[in-house]
Design a protein around this motif. Structure first.
Motif, mmCIF file in Angstrom:
data_model
loop_
_atom_site.group_PDB
_atom_site.id
_atom_site.type_symbol
_atom_site.label_atom_id
_atom_site.label_comp_id
_atom_site.label_asym_id
_atom_site.label_seq_id
_atom_site.Cartn_x
_atom_site.Cartn_y
_atom_site.Cartn_z
ATOM 1 N N UNK A 147 0.890 -1.166 0.051
ATOM 2 C CA UNK A 147 0.023 -0.073 -0.039
ATOM 3 C C UNK A 147 0.803 1.138 0.308
ATOM 4 N N UNK A 148 1.767 1.219 0.628
ATOM 5 C CA UNK A 148 2.692 2.504 0.840
ATOM 6 C C UNK A 148 3.586 2.687 -0.516
ATOM 7 N N UNK A 149 4.032 1.548 -0.976
ATOM 8 C CA UNK A 149 4.866 1.704 -2.300
ATOM 9 C C UNK A 149 3.856 2.286 -3.473
ATOM 10 N N UNK A 150 2.368 1.842 -3.330
ATOM 11 C CA UNK A 150 1.699 2.406 -4.432
ATOM 12 C C UNK A 150 1.389 3.813 -4.357
ATOM 13 N N UNK A 151 1.541 4.384 -3.112
ATOM 14 C CA UNK A 151 1.296 5.757 -2.804
ATOM 15 C C UNK A 151 2.583 6.427 -3.603
ATOM 16 N N UNK A 152 3.845 6.029 -3.026
ATOM 17 C CA UNK A 152 4.858 6.353 -3.838
ATOM 18 C C UNK A 152 4.740 6.490 -5.065
ATOM 19 N N UNK A 153 4.461 5.593 -5.861
ATOM 20 C CA UNK A 153 4.424 5.536 -7.345
ATOM 21 C C UNK A 153 3.294 6.575 -7.948
ATOM 22 N N UNK A 154 2.252 6.715 -7.195
ATOM 23 C CA UNK A 154 1.405 7.537 -7.733
ATOM 24 C C UNK A 154 1.327 8.970 -7.531
ATOM 25 N N UNK A 155 2.112 9.381 -6.115
ATOM 26 C CA UNK A 155 2.382 10.758 -5.632
ATOM 27 C C UNK A 155 3.667 11.368 -5.775
ATOM 28 N N UNK A 156 4.816 10.816 -5.630
ATOM 29 C CA UNK A 156 5.958 11.452 -5.629
ATOM 30 C C UNK A 156 6.986 10.303 -5.970
ATOM 31 N N UNK A 157 7.639 10.302 -7.132
ATOM 32 C CA UNK A 157 8.745 9.047 -7.497
ATOM 33 C C UNK A 157 10.343 9.659 -7.294
ATOM 34 N N UNK A 158 10.276 10.651 -6.645
ATOM 35 C CA UNK A 158 11.712 11.290 -6.738
ATOM 36 C C UNK A 158 12.300 10.779 -5.510
ATOM 37 N N UNK A 159 11.741 10.437 -4.194
ATOM 38 C CA UNK A 159 12.242 10.276 -3.122
ATOM 39 C C UNK A 159 12.665 8.602 -3.256
ATOM 40 N N UNK A 160 14.047 8.367 -2.611
ATOM 41 C CA UNK A 160 14.567 6.973 -2.623
ATOM 42 C C UNK A 160 13.857 6.273 -1.243
ATOM 43 N N UNK A 161 13.341 5.162 -1.857
ATOM 44 C CA UNK A 161 12.814 4.352 -0.656
ATOM 45 C C UNK A 161 13.786 2.989 -0.113
ATOM 46 N N UNK A 162 14.015 3.008 1.211
ATOM 47 C CA UNK A 162 14.711 1.859 1.664
ATOM 48 C C UNK A 162 13.896 1.038 2.580
ATOM 49 N N UNK A 163 13.863 -0.364 2.291
ATOM 50 C CA UNK A 163 12.670 -1.210 3.001
ATOM 51 C C UNK A 163 13.754 -2.046 4.260
ATOM 52 N N UNK A 251 2.454 8.050 3.941
ATOM 53 C CA UNK A 251 3.012 8.237 2.798
ATOM 54 C C UNK A 251 2.214 9.511 2.114
ATOM 55 N N UNK A 252 1.202 9.826 2.555
ATOM 56 C CA UNK A 252 0.570 10.913 1.816
ATOM 57 C C UNK A 252 0.687 11.744 2.679
ATOM 58 N N UNK A 253 1.232 11.919 3.953
ATOM 59 C CA UNK A 253 1.493 13.031 4.627
ATOM 60 C C UNK A 253 2.788 13.484 4.556
ATOM 61 N N UNK A 254 3.637 12.459 4.321
ATOM 62 C CA UNK A 254 5.201 13.033 4.212
ATOM 63 C C UNK A 254 5.642 13.391 2.878
ATOM 64 N N UNK A 255 4.923 12.678 1.856
ATOM 65 C CA UNK A 255 5.474 13.037 0.339
ATOM 66 C C UNK A 255 4.473 14.188 -0.001
ATOM 67 N N UNK A 256 5.356 14.999 -0.980
ATOM 68 C CA UNK A 256 4.666 16.159 -1.502
ATOM 69 C C UNK A 256 3.706 15.514 -2.860
#
Length: 393
Positions: A147-163, A251-256
């Motif tokens: 769910x979090x990765x889906x938000x990253x793809x649709x909202x803001x792709x420029x942040x680097x994600x570490x799991x 993710x919606x909260x912290x990503x522009x």
């Protein structure tokens, strides 16, 4: 004729066979927690009292702190302490009377940590408006991660994600979460998201662990707690720098928002151009006023020169703004391309497996019979043991 010892033994046998296991409600008094780990206390009501004991292997299972004056329900057996002939209640389990065990444990820990200042607003770290590196601490097989990765793809792709993979349920979960939290804190990220999807009170209980709460408070990196659903509260919510209603909401909260960011750039460009035009118009008006007062050829020539300089500066400023916008767009396109290349890389390598032994990468040729290794892919890891070896000639 019976000896005293024989009488007491028979009385003990009679008590234990007659009563078997019973539930008794009362108030704890004169509680003594012995150095052996065993607890000795009196259980009383308005009219009577009985001695009681709870051995270490049983009281260690309790999640809340037992205190004098606490009203409880004890499940145990009636017995007799033969050396002095006094009968006693041996507690196998103990729960608060009128309040659930987990509710009481949560309340006690929350009040204690609040008194220590772990929830103070002044101690909260600021979440960056545009985080470049984000650490997600959750189970790699969880729906919450997807769910979090889906938000990253649709909202803001420029942040680097570490799991950072961790257990999010069970007795070993707090230790796993603390280990992942410390690794993420040392990784140089801008924000850490501690996440788990919904579940029962028992499922989420590992996020009420005192050790985990203190580890969250001690991090140098801002931490967002995103546990369960909106109605779920855990201790990590109070000690973290921000609480999110769900993992997706975190993710919606912290990503522009990507589209809103580009709109902001457009408005910024318009504002700069508007301010420059107003400044130039103001200067032109001043020169026109001077021109109306003086009519000599020399003055007119100087005014004409000033107009020419203003026009040149206006052109230079417009060119500078255009170059800045082009550079920014180029940078964004490069980052977008890098993201797409990374996605292609992950797709091409999703079936590859990495071998680790004792935390270090190893080759297959270096392994021997009986060696234990970790098999790590993009989405999970497992432990294996070499049981057969075939050498190629």
């Amino acid at each position: 004729m019976l000896s005293v010892s024989e009488l007491n033994e028979q009385a003990k046998s009679l008590l234990e066979t007659t009563f078997s296991y019973v539930e008794v409600k009362g108030e704890i008094s004169r509680l003594t927690k012995h150095s052996s780990g065993h607890w000795y206390f009196t259980l009383k009501d308005e009219n009577a009292a009985v001695s009681a004991v709870m051995y270490r292997m049983n009281n260690a299972k309790l999640k809340f702190n037992v205190l004098d004056g606490m009203k409880v329900v004890i499940y145990g057996k009636v017995s007799l302490y033969t050396p002095n002939g006094s009968y006693q209640l041996i507690a196998a389990s103990l729960r608060p009377d009128g309040e659930g065990e987990l509710e009481l444990a949560f309340k006690q820990l929350k009040e204690r940590l609040e008194r220590e200042g772990l929830f103070e607003v002044g101690a909260k770290k600021t979440i960056p408006q545009l985080p470049k590196r984000i650490a997600l601490i959750t189970s790699v097989t969880s729906a919450a991660l997807q769910d979090m990765l889906k938000v990253v793809k649709t909202r803001w792709k420029l942040s680097k994600i570490f799991i950072f993979d961790a257990l999010t349920q069970g007795e070993n979960a707090p230790t796993s979460l603390i280990r992942a939290l410390k690794r993420a804190d040392e990784y140089g990220v801008d924000v850490i998201v501690l996440a788990r999807g919904g579940g029962s009170r028992e499922d989420l209980w590992c996020f009420n662990d005192e050790g985990l709460a203190r580890a969250v408070y001690a991090t140098k990196t801002p931490v967002v707690s995103a546990i369960g659903h909106e109605i779920d509260y855990v201790i990590s919510d109070f000690v973290a720098d921000r609480r999110a209603l769900t993992p997706s909401a975190a993710m919606l909260d912290i990503l522009p928002d990507e589209e809103m960011f580009f709109q902001y750039l457009d408005r910024l460009e318009d504002d700069i151009k508007g301010a420059v035009k107003l400044k130039i118009l103001h200067k032109k008006n001043q020169l026109e006023i001077l021109a109306s007062k003086f009519s000599t050829d020399a003055l007119k020539a100087r005014i004409k020169l000033k107009f020419s300089e203003i026009n040149n500066k206006q052109t230079a400023i417009k060119n500078l703004i255009s170059r800045k916008i082009l550079t920014l767009n180029s940078t964004l396109q490069s980052l977008q391309k890098a993201y797409e290349m990374r996605e292609i890389f992950f797709e091409n390598t999703k079936n590859l497996i990495e071998l680790r032994q004792n935390g270090k990468n190893v080759t297959l040729e270096a392994l021997n019979l009986g060696d234990e290794v970790e098999l790590i892919s993009q989405n999970t890891h497992k432990t294996a043991k070499i049981i057969q070896s075939k050498e190629r000639l």
